[in-house]
Design a protein around this motif. Structure first.
Motif, PDB file in Angstrom:
ATOM      1  N   ILE A 285     -35.763  49.911  -9.158  1.00 43.16           N
ATOM      2  CA  ILE A 285     -34.974  48.804  -8.479  1.00 43.16           C
ATOM      3  C   ILE A 285     -34.433  47.954  -9.138  1.00 43.16           C
ATOM      4  O   ILE A 285     -35.113  47.301 -10.138  1.00 43.16           O
ATOM      5  CB  ILE A 285     -35.737  48.448  -7.212  1.00 43.16           C
ATOM      6  CG1 ILE A 285     -36.570  49.473  -6.390  1.00 43.16           C
ATOM      7  CG2 ILE A 285     -34.856  47.450  -6.188  1.00 43.16           C
ATOM      8  CD1 ILE A 285     -37.261  49.168  -5.495  1.00 43.16           C
ATOM      9  N   SER A 286     -33.140  47.585  -9.129  1.00 41.83           N
ATOM     10  CA  SER A 286     -32.544  46.692  -9.970  1.00 41.83           C
ATOM     11  C   SER A 286     -33.020  45.379  -9.645  1.00 41.83           C
ATOM     12  O   SER A 286     -33.791  44.962  -8.580  1.00 41.83           O
ATOM     13  CB  SER A 286     -30.951  46.250  -9.474  1.00 41.83           C
ATOM     14  OG  SER A 286     -30.933  45.960  -8.149  1.00 41.83           O
ATOM     15  N   PRO A 287     -33.286  44.278 -10.595  1.00 40.33           N
ATOM     16  CA  PRO A 287     -33.896  42.927 -10.351  1.00 40.33           C
ATOM     17  C   PRO A 287     -33.390  42.247  -9.217  1.00 40.33           C
ATOM     18  O   PRO A 287     -34.271  41.732  -8.523  1.00 40.33           O
ATOM     19  CB  PRO A 287     -33.584  42.381 -11.710  1.00 40.33           C
ATOM     20  CG  PRO A 287     -33.231  43.476 -12.662  1.00 40.33           C
ATOM     21  CD  PRO A 287     -32.631  44.650 -12.192  1.00 40.33           C
ATOM     22  N   TYR A 288     -32.185  42.134  -9.202  1.00 39.95           N
ATOM     23  CA  TYR A 288     -31.518  41.411  -7.985  1.00 39.95           C
ATOM     24  C   TYR A 288     -32.051  42.033  -6.477  1.00 39.95           C
ATOM     25  O   TYR A 288     -32.621  41.534  -5.882  1.00 39.95           O
ATOM     26  CB  TYR A 288     -30.274  41.251  -7.999  1.00 39.95           C
ATOM     27  CG  TYR A 288     -29.419  40.778  -6.813  1.00 39.95           C
ATOM     28  CD1 TYR A 288     -29.644  39.374  -6.549  1.00 39.95           C
ATOM     29  CD2 TYR A 288     -28.644  41.604  -6.027  1.00 39.95           C
ATOM     30  CE1 TYR A 288     -29.052  38.778  -5.502  1.00 39.95           C
ATOM     31  CE2 TYR A 288     -28.240  41.028  -4.564  1.00 39.95           C
ATOM     32  CZ  TYR A 288     -28.224  39.470  -4.449  1.00 39.95           C
ATOM     33  OH  TYR A 288     -27.753  39.086  -3.471  1.00 39.95           O
ATOM     34  N   ALA A 289     -31.918  43.355  -6.487  1.00 34.37           N
ATOM     35  CA  ALA A 289     -32.323  44.083  -5.258  1.00 34.37           C
ATOM     36  C   ALA A 289     -33.880  43.994  -4.989  1.00 34.37           C
ATOM     37  O   ALA A 289     -34.194  43.511  -3.952  1.00 34.37           O
ATOM     38  CB  ALA A 289     -32.033  45.657  -5.326  1.00 34.37           C
ATOM     39  N   LEU A 290     -34.781  44.022  -5.897  1.00 37.77           N
ATOM     40  CA  LEU A 290     -36.185  44.055  -5.910  1.00 37.77           C
ATOM     41  C   LEU A 290     -36.455  42.436  -5.336  1.00 37.77           C
ATOM     42  O   LEU A 290     -37.391  42.271  -4.474  1.00 37.77           O
ATOM     43  CB  LEU A 290     -36.691  44.170  -7.115  1.00 37.77           C
ATOM     44  CG  LEU A 290     -38.249  44.349  -7.279  1.00 37.77           C
ATOM     45  CD1 LEU A 290     -38.564  45.175  -6.023  1.00 37.77           C
ATOM     46  CD2 LEU A 290     -38.620  44.790  -8.497  1.00 37.77           C
ATOM     47  N   ILE A 291     -35.959  41.318  -6.168  1.00 37.71           N
ATOM     48  CA  ILE A 291     -36.283  40.058  -5.570  1.00 37.71           C
ATOM     49  C   ILE A 291     -35.767  39.828  -4.319  1.00 37.71           C
ATOM     50  O   ILE A 291     -36.522  39.243  -3.457  1.00 37.71           O
ATOM     51  CB  ILE A 291     -35.609  38.902  -6.612  1.00 37.71           C
ATOM     52  CG1 ILE A 291     -36.204  39.283  -8.010  1.00 37.71           C
ATOM     53  CG2 ILE A 291     -35.828  37.818  -6.310  1.00 37.71           C
ATOM     54  CD1 ILE A 291     -35.541  38.270  -9.300  1.00 37.71           C
TER      55      ILE A 291
END
Length: 419
Positions: A285-291
């Motif tokens: 998962i992309s960092p932004y989407a995960l956070i």
């Protein structure tokens, strides 16, 4: 200079030695932490003095946090870690001897507690700053997540073990603590930590205050480091408040003490499971989407406590919330570690340790204030609402939207150094 191993993390001999030694060390520390208030109560009969000894650990760690981070960037990190394990073993051994001879007193307990706090303040940023030199860039997320799982496992096992060992004898938990730190010391001796870059190793010592200010300034001037730090701190503050509100609410609803204990244990178990799953989620998962996904998950789950009256169901809710957090923490900590120059990583750890410690200390106080001020459901919803506000602000953050994946960090860091 030898490079970090690029083989599988499970086959990285040096990381395995560090990790396994610290599992035992964490269990010893948690065992002693539980035994301390029991020992003070047994010796003095004073609950206030019990709190004083436990508070000494946290206060020492907070006060020493920023100077410790600067010293980690100045001194040999492996020697710092070895020294911390040795000092903690000697401190616990002094308590064992004093209890055996019947001369243990409050002053000695406070001194040992302060030493424990100082050692934690030094060890944690030293270990964290060493990770990128011990493992390859691709392995850092897994190492960060496994360290979080290790901490949770050590706390759970030590908490359960402390009371049992104290029942066998007042000195027994501290004997275990001595053995734990000796095991960790021996493991560390055999860890081959690659040398630091020559410019950092040869830099003449500056004034400690200027070094601390340099670290604070660097953290504040890096938008992604600053934004992720503020979001994590505020979220931890309100979640710590929420945790206390839920415990008080469960007690007032007549939930048995045993079920409340299960709730707390399920929170820890959820954290361990989440830490083990974090590397998998981090890779896919992309960092932004995960956070953002983690923050929104917490925003949806936290208000549900208003409708849950069973202790075991509340424990499941706690476990679900605890499962989510490590994924975001792994992404944030990985970025901060890899983006920060080696000569500043100790100070980064010191800053994050102090701010995180303040959030952890102020959160329960805020929760207690909300419980006294508001009806039960309103107190829960106030914490949930605060978390929701942080989530919305994070969602619309332009800084986080440009958060890079680990694969892009090396090039970005190289370009930052060139400029």
């Amino acid at each position: 200079m030898s490079a970090p191993s690029k083989e599988k993390l499970s086959r990285n001999r040096d990381y395995r030695l560090l990790w396994s030694g610290q599992v035992v060390s964490e269990a010893g520390f948690s065992t002693a932490t539980i035994a301390f208030p029991l020992l003070v109560l047994a010796i003095t009969g004073s609950a206030a003095q019990s709190g004083l000894v436990l508070g000494a650990i946290a206060i020492a760690q907070l006060v020493a946090g920023l100077p410790a981070g600067a010293l980690v960037d100045r001194w040999s990190r492996k020697r710092i870690m070895l020294g911390c394990e040795a000092v903690q073993a000697l401190g616990a051994a002094s308590l064992v001897l004093a209890l055996w001879w019947g001369v243990a007193g409050l002053a000695q307990l406070v001194v040992v507690a302060v030493l424990m706090g100082l050692c934690r303040a030094l060890f944690e940023p030293a270990e964290e700053a060493s990770l990128p030199r011990l493992v390859s860039t691709e392995q850092v997320p897994s190492a960060v997540a496994l360290n979080a799982a290790r901490t949770s496992a050590g706390q759970l096992s030590g908490t359960a073990l402390g009371g049992f060992l104290f029942a066998l004898g007042r000195f027994v938990p501290f004997v275990f603590d001595v053995v734990a730190h000796v095991v960790a010391f021996v493991s560390l001796v055999f860890v081959r930590l690659p040398a630091r870059p020559e410019p950092a190793a040869e830099r003449p010592p500056a004034h400690l205050g200027r070094e601390i200010a340099e670290g604070l300034r660097w953290v504040w001037q890096q938008p992604r480091v600053r934004v992720t730090a503020v979001c994590a701190i505020v979220l931890n503050l309100f979640f710590a408040a929420y945790y206390l509100v839920i415990i008080v609410l469960a007690n007032e609803r007549g939930v048995p003490a045993g079920e409340i204990g299960v709730m707390a244990a399920m929170l820890g178990a959820g954290g361990i499971a989440g830490a083990l799953a974090a590397p998998y989620l981090h890779r896919r998962i992309s960092p932004y989407a995960l956070i953002i996904g983690v923050f929104w998950g917490l925003t949806v789950l936290t208000p549900l406590a208003v409708f849950v009256h069973d202790g075991y169901l509340m424990g499941l809710l706690f476990a679900a919330m605890a499962f989510l957090a490590p994924a975001a923490n792994t992404t944030i900590n990985t970025y901060q570690l890899l983006y920060t120059p080696d000569e500043l990583r100790g100070r980064l750890g010191g800053v994050m340790g102090v701010t995180g410690g303040l959030a952890a200390a102020l959160g329960p106080a805020l929760g207690g204030w909300l419980v006294d001020l508001l009806p039960d459901s309103a107190a829960v919803l106030s914490c949930a609402g605060a978390i929701a506000v942080v989530t919305v602000l994070t969602t619309f953050s332009r800084t986080l939207r440009g958060f890079p994946a680990v694969a892009d960090l090396e090039e970005e860091t190289h370009n930052t150094k060139e400029s």
